[in-house]
Scaffold this motif. Sequence first.
Motif, mmCIF file in Angstrom:
data_model
loop_
_atom_site.group_PDB
_atom_site.id
_atom_site.type_symbol
_atom_site.label_atom_id
_atom_site.label_comp_id
_atom_site.label_asym_id
_atom_site.label_seq_id
_atom_site.Cartn_x
_atom_site.Cartn_y
_atom_site.Cartn_z
ATOM 1 N N ALA A 50 30.096 46.899 36.982
ATOM 2 C CA ALA A 50 30.975 48.071 37.099
ATOM 3 C C ALA A 50 32.343 47.683 37.646
ATOM 4 O O ALA A 50 33.365 48.232 37.219
ATOM 5 N N LEU A 51 32.376 46.757 38.607
ATOM 6 C CA LEU A 51 33.657 46.303 39.151
ATOM 7 C C LEU A 51 34.533 45.658 38.071
ATOM 8 O O LEU A 51 35.731 45.939 37.956
ATOM 9 N N ILE A 52 33.922 44.794 37.267
ATOM 10 C CA ILE A 52 34.676 44.114 36.211
ATOM 11 C C ILE A 52 35.093 45.104 35.127
ATOM 12 O O ILE A 52 36.232 45.072 34.634
ATOM 13 N N THR A 60 29.385 37.395 43.024
ATOM 14 C CA THR A 60 29.833 38.495 43.873
ATOM 15 C C THR A 60 31.286 38.286 44.289
ATOM 16 O O THR A 60 32.085 39.228 44.310
ATOM 17 N N ALA A 61 31.647 37.056 44.605
ATOM 18 C CA ALA A 61 33.031 36.747 44.965
ATOM 19 C C ALA A 61 33.968 37.041 43.804
ATOM 20 O O ALA A 61 35.060 37.594 43.993
ATOM 21 N N PHE A 62 33.557 36.687 42.590
ATOM 22 C CA PHE A 62 34.391 36.936 41.410
ATOM 23 C C PHE A 62 34.581 38.430 41.174
ATOM 24 O O PHE A 62 35.665 38.873 40.806
ATOM 25 N N SER A 63 33.554 39.203 41.399
ATOM 26 C CA SER A 63 33.645 40.639 41.106
ATOM 27 C C SER A 63 34.393 41.402 42.191
ATOM 28 O O SER A 63 35.124 42.347 41.904
ATOM 29 N N ASP A 85 43.051 36.292 41.181
ATOM 30 C CA ASP A 85 42.548 36.536 42.532
ATOM 31 C C ASP A 85 41.038 36.365 42.574
ATOM 32 O O ASP A 85 40.477 35.792 43.515
ATOM 33 N N ARG A 86 40.354 36.823 41.550
ATOM 34 C CA ARG A 86 38.905 36.673 41.482
ATOM 35 C C ARG A 86 38.499 35.210 41.307
ATOM 36 O O ARG A 86 37.518 34.754 41.901
#
Length: 495
Positions: free
Chosen positions: A287-289, A353-356, A471-472
């Motif tokens: 959902a974040l992506i 999780t860090a990427f999202s 940033d991701r």
Amino acid sequence: MKETKSNDLLLPIVMGILAGIMLGGIFPAFGTAVAFLGEIFIRALLMLVVPLVITSMVVGITGLGDVRQLGSISSKTIVYYTVTTAMAVVLGLVLVNAIQPGYANTEAERIGLRGGELLTEVDYRINDNSLTLEQGQLQRAYDDRYMVIPLDQSGVRGIVATTDKANLTTVTVVDWTDAAGETVVPAPTGKGVRLDLTIADRVKDKEKSIVEVLHDVVISLVPRNLFDAMVNNDVLPLIVFSLVFGGVLTTLGDQGKVLINLFVSFNDAIMKIVELLMWAAPVGIGALIAGRLGQAGGFVGFMPELLRVSKYAFTVILGLVIHGAIVLPLILYWFGKRAPIPYIANMSAALTTAFSTASSSATLPVTIECTTEKNGVSERTASFVLPLGATVNMDGTALYEAVAAVFIAQIYGIELSFIQMVVIFLTATLAAIGAAGIPEAGLVTMVIVLRAVNLPVEGISILLVIDWFLDRCRTTINIWGDAVGAAVIDRLEVQ
């Protein structure tokens, strides 16, 4: 409750990422609509940061037994973080000077690299050095100066001295020069681009020197109100308090053991909540992506932005890949005596999780869970190294700032000396330490690097079209650097 295994979640998380990319890219409206699910996920992670930092740090320090051992682990951790960050900056400087993403072979390509929020294509006509833009209106720019570059006359620049405040589509040009600085006569009519030199809103009024930033970091170690630091997720002062509190508990004998056992149980409970939350990770990450791609207009809106600054994005990503896939694994193998592939596979949940989330702080609960439960790093080491790393160890951010600073110089045609490169190296390394573990914090510390070598701060606007994606990427490398550091320090401590 069934224990969450890293391999159990790897495939669902990958499927969540792919689903988020496709939904947000093809159906941007739908991606924006489901973004709230990602917001709930990141809020849940951030909710756990404060209790996890306090309990894990207290447990880690009390687990050392003799608080005098703190000097050993802290010195090793600081040395590791400083060296790896400096290595990332050097790598970034080498790549950006070798690839030279800010330089282009043709005027049209150079204009394309300057695209995004900075440039607007306009029709123009010139009468007696009075230049009229047929489309759009000029906005107030930095120091009331503008640059207009006609596309039909390669390299021609018009430097504007005055503007007609009543009619913002007309400006008066002081002179027209070519790329060599020679005076030329521009075409009377044509199509050009308007370069608006406004400073990006996200970094406006945040210009500080590196001394001021380090001063703020030192001051922030002792908050006026500990609960205020908790509310604002200020991790660094919480770490300092937890170190002192844990050290004092080790001196209280039996009374201290009661509280120590309480913190151990509290820490175990928080980690169980993290395990539970990870079952929702595929949906939250997807959902974040999807939401971020939806905000960018899907593939249709994002791909043109990516192409405009493709050389810059390629340089940053190449640097992150080399640092994350070669430099850090070699450090892990040589100094941590760990096999890199199984180790990184067990960190998959934390890295995705860090990427999202694009937040080291939000990823911290998952990073600790993966490092201790999946990779077998001792809790006392992970409890000290990882919270500190989420605050001060920013390999990816440091590399990005070095590349971005030189890229901006290349865009503006500014030649940097060796001394200026050294200044960029020092300020990028130190500024990364002062960067908060939140999304796009690197944009703010980027101002420090630019000011240190007198580069135009407004050039940051060039980066905004793609920064949310980069940033991701850099946050993922930040987390990977923390995880490798935990393994290295853990081995050094048991020697």
